[in-house]
Design an enzyme around this catalytic site. Structure first.
Site, mmCIF file in Angstrom:
data_model
loop_
_atom_site.group_PDB
_atom_site.id
_atom_site.type_symbol
_atom_site.label_atom_id
_atom_site.label_comp_id
_atom_site.label_asym_id
_atom_site.label_seq_id
_atom_site.Cartn_x
_atom_site.Cartn_y
_atom_site.Cartn_z
ATOM 1 N N ASP A 101 0.826 -1.204 0.000
ATOM 2 C CA ASP A 101 0.000 0.000 0.000
ATOM 3 C C ASP A 101 0.865 1.260 0.000
ATOM 4 O OD1 ASP A 101 -2.280 1.507 0.052
ATOM 5 O OD2 ASP A 101 -2.771 1.089 2.145
ATOM 6 N N CYS A 134 -3.865 0.082 -12.676
ATOM 7 C CA CYS A 134 -3.435 0.155 -11.275
ATOM 8 C C CYS A 134 -4.651 0.188 -10.380
ATOM 9 C CB CYS A 134 -2.597 1.390 -11.033
ATOM 10 S SG CYS A 134 -3.496 2.906 -11.282
#
EC number: 3.1.3.48
Length: 134
Positions: A101, A134
């Site tokens: 992340d 993405c």
């Protein structure tokens, strides 16, 4: 383009609720042999929706069937069949699940393995561009 191929890739945002049907229509229209997803569904906020079905789903004019799922350590591969009208096409979906992340991966090896698998699929297909989001 890539290695002299004019339409090797399509880079796009991850499908959202209001763009899922358009995403699958693009995959159909461009005759994409592969979709590569390099994000989690959520990274603080929602990055994209779960745009593929468990087994079978209809997205506008495109029906998506999941034939098989293979889970590796760093990514998951789904073998899909797309149907529109009386035509069908096979497509591979690669989901890189190990991207951290808001960071970069610690090692390049899993990404290189993913790229190798994608290139194998791309080389076997005489169709359209690889879709990457993405």
């Amino acid at each position: 383009g890539y290695l002299g191929d004019e339409k090797a890739f399509i880079a796009t945002q991850g499908p959202m609720v209001n763009t899922v049907n358009d995403f699958w229509l693009m995959a159909w229209q461009e005759e994409a042999p592969v979709i590569v997803m390099i994000t989690k569904l959520k990274e603080k906020n929602e990055k994209c929706v779960l745009y593929w079905p468990e087994k079978r789903g209809i997205y506008g004019k495109v029906e998506v069937l999941v034939n098989s799922v293979r889970e590796c350590e760093h990514y998951t591969t789904r073998s899909l069949t797309l149907k529109s009208g009386n035509q069908t096409r096979d497509l591979q979906h690669f989901w890189y699940t190990s991207w951290p992340d808001h960071k970069t991966p610690d090692s390049t090896l899993p990404l290189l393995q993913l790229m190798g698998d994608v290139e194998d699929q791309r080389a076997a297909a005489i169709l359209g561009p690889v879709i990457v989001h993405c």
